[in-house]
Design a protein around this motif. Structure first.
Motif, PDB file in Angstrom:
ATOM      1  N   GLN A 191      27.226  -4.763 -24.569  1.00  0.00           N
ATOM      2  CA  GLN A 191      25.806  -5.473 -24.678  1.00  0.00           C
ATOM      3  C   GLN A 191      24.916  -5.020 -23.710  1.00  0.00           C
ATOM      4  N   GLN A 192      25.575  -4.737 -22.409  1.00  0.00           N
ATOM      5  CA  GLN A 192      24.447  -4.399 -21.242  1.00  0.00           C
ATOM      6  C   GLN A 192      24.073  -3.125 -21.544  1.00  0.00           C
ATOM      7  N   ILE A 193      24.849  -2.131 -22.206  1.00  0.00           N
ATOM      8  CA  ILE A 193      24.243  -0.953 -22.418  1.00  0.00           C
ATOM      9  C   ILE A 193      23.274  -0.805 -23.435  1.00  0.00           C
ATOM     10  N   ALA A 194      23.677  -1.685 -24.325  1.00  0.00           N
ATOM     11  CA  ALA A 194      22.556  -1.803 -25.641  1.00  0.00           C
ATOM     12  C   ALA A 194      21.218  -2.305 -25.108  1.00  0.00           C
ATOM     13  N   ARG A 195      21.354  -3.637 -24.164  1.00  0.00           N
ATOM     14  CA  ARG A 195      20.387  -3.860 -23.547  1.00  0.00           C
ATOM     15  C   ARG A 195      19.462  -3.129 -22.713  1.00  0.00           C
ATOM     16  N   LEU A 196      20.212  -2.237 -21.969  1.00  0.00           N
ATOM     17  CA  LEU A 196      19.490  -1.364 -21.026  1.00  0.00           C
ATOM     18  C   LEU A 196      18.744   0.020 -21.773  1.00  0.00           C
ATOM     19  N   ARG A 197      19.502   0.121 -22.821  1.00  0.00           N
ATOM     20  CA  ARG A 197      18.781   1.314 -23.692  1.00  0.00           C
ATOM     21  C   ARG A 197      17.315   0.841 -24.051  1.00  0.00           C
ATOM     22  N   ARG A 198      17.373  -0.500 -24.621  1.00  0.00           N
ATOM     23  CA  ARG A 198      15.967  -1.177 -25.183  1.00  0.00           C
ATOM     24  C   ARG A 198      15.002  -1.369 -23.956  1.00  0.00           C
ATOM     25  N   LEU A 199      15.481  -1.605 -22.829  1.00  0.00           N
ATOM     26  CA  LEU A 199      14.588  -1.726 -21.793  1.00  0.00           C
ATOM     27  C   LEU A 199      14.260  -0.469 -21.344  1.00  0.00           C
ATOM     28  N   ALA A 200      14.753   0.706 -21.338  1.00  0.00           N
ATOM     29  CA  ALA A 200      14.299   1.813 -21.163  1.00  0.00           C
ATOM     30  C   ALA A 200      13.554   2.644 -22.017  1.00  0.00           C
ATOM     31  N   GLU A 201      13.753   2.185 -23.202  1.00  0.00           N
ATOM     32  CA  GLU A 201      12.790   2.737 -24.441  1.00  0.00           C
ATOM     33  C   GLU A 201      11.370   2.145 -24.107  1.00  0.00           C
ATOM     34  N   ASN A 202      11.303   0.549 -23.829  1.00  0.00           N
ATOM     35  CA  ASN A 202      10.111   0.037 -23.856  1.00  0.00           C
ATOM     36  C   ASN A 202       9.295   0.446 -22.582  1.00  0.00           C
ATOM     37  N   ALA A 203      10.157   0.989 -21.572  1.00  0.00           N
ATOM     38  CA  ALA A 203       9.734   1.385 -20.188  1.00  0.00           C
ATOM     39  C   ALA A 203       9.437   3.004 -20.217  1.00  0.00           C
ATOM     40  N   LYS A 204       9.555   3.628 -21.435  1.00  0.00           N
ATOM     41  CA  LYS A 204       9.131   5.138 -21.359  1.00  0.00           C
ATOM     42  C   LYS A 204      10.080   5.989 -20.660  1.00  0.00           C
ATOM     43  N   LEU A 205      11.520   5.521 -20.388  1.00  0.00           N
ATOM     44  CA  LEU A 205      12.551   6.164 -19.940  1.00  0.00           C
ATOM     45  C   LEU A 205      13.568   6.482 -20.812  1.00  0.00           C
ATOM     46  N   ASP A 206      13.988   7.796 -20.625  1.00  0.00           N
ATOM     47  CA  ASP A 206      15.057   8.238 -21.502  1.00  0.00           C
ATOM     48  C   ASP A 206      16.282   7.333 -21.576  1.00  0.00           C
ATOM     49  N   GLU A 242      21.569   4.883 -19.827  1.00  0.00           N
ATOM     50  CA  GLU A 242      22.840   4.673 -20.196  1.00  0.00           C
ATOM     51  C   GLU A 242      24.023   5.502 -19.241  1.00  0.00           C
ATOM     52  N   LYS A 243      23.409   6.483 -18.939  1.00  0.00           N
ATOM     53  CA  LYS A 243      24.596   7.394 -17.967  1.00  0.00           C
ATOM     54  C   LYS A 243      24.536   6.466 -16.739  1.00  0.00           C
ATOM     55  N   LEU A 244      23.435   6.200 -16.129  1.00  0.00           N
ATOM     56  CA  LEU A 244      23.250   5.468 -14.777  1.00  0.00           C
ATOM     57  C   LEU A 244      23.955   4.135 -15.004  1.00  0.00           C
ATOM     58  N   LEU A 245      23.912   3.432 -16.133  1.00  0.00           N
ATOM     59  CA  LEU A 245      24.701   2.050 -16.123  1.00  0.00           C
ATOM     60  C   LEU A 245      26.101   2.467 -16.208  1.00  0.00           C
ATOM     61  N   ASN A 246      26.535   3.210 -16.953  1.00  0.00           N
ATOM     62  CA  ASN A 246      27.961   3.697 -16.888  1.00  0.00           C
ATOM     63  C   ASN A 246      28.455   4.240 -15.824  1.00  0.00           C
TER      64      ASN A 246
END
Length: 143
Positions: free
Chosen positions: A93-108, A113-117
């Motif tokens: 859940q956290q990975i999916a959430r962070l990926r969405r946040l990253a996309e909205n922030a124009k971050l890869d 995901e690598k950072l969160l992992n």
């Protein structure tokens, strides 16, 4: 205009001139070189940007420290109630959430995901350390 025997021209006041009779400078002063003002402006802008980067890096470190204080508490709670150190469902859940946040922030999102992992792996290591009774996780404050 007079010319010395070294081939350098001078005006009547003794100042060096080029072939067109325009004054030249042999001082080597950077401000006399074309683009010196631009170079100074670039250096000033680099310094300003680097100061901002340093401030952001400090904020990231402080935010990570706060995050790890919270995850330490989670680790102690899990250990007290014999819960496993890892929670794959929560992690997904956290990975999916962070990926969405990253996309909205124009971050890869892959980078995020690598950072969160990486962070999750460290948290699990801390939780395992707490659970097996080897002591507090590295860097824990005991709070």
């Amino acid at each position: 205009m007079t010319t010395s025997n070294t081939g350098d021209a001078t005006d009547p006041t003794g100042n060096a001139t080029d072939d067109s009779g325009e004054p030249t400078s042999n001082s080597g002063d950077a401000t006399d070189k074309p683009g010196a003002d631009a170079d100074a402006a670039v250096r000033a802008e680099l310094a300003r940007l680097r100061d901002s980067i340093d401030n952001i890096d400090a904020a990231v470190v402080h935010m990570l420290a706060e995050r790890f204080k919270c995850t330490q508490q989670v680790g102690h709670l899990k250990a007290a109630h014999q819960l496993p150190p890892a929670d794959p469902s929560r992690e997904a859940q956290q990975i999916a959430r962070l990926r969405r946040l990253a996309e909205n922030a124009k971050l890869d999102p892959a980078f995020a995901e690598k950072l969160l992992n990486f962070i999750i792996a460290e948290v699990i290591r801390h939780h395992e350390s707490i659970a097996d009774g080897t002591g507090q996780a590295p860097g824990a404050t005991g709070e």
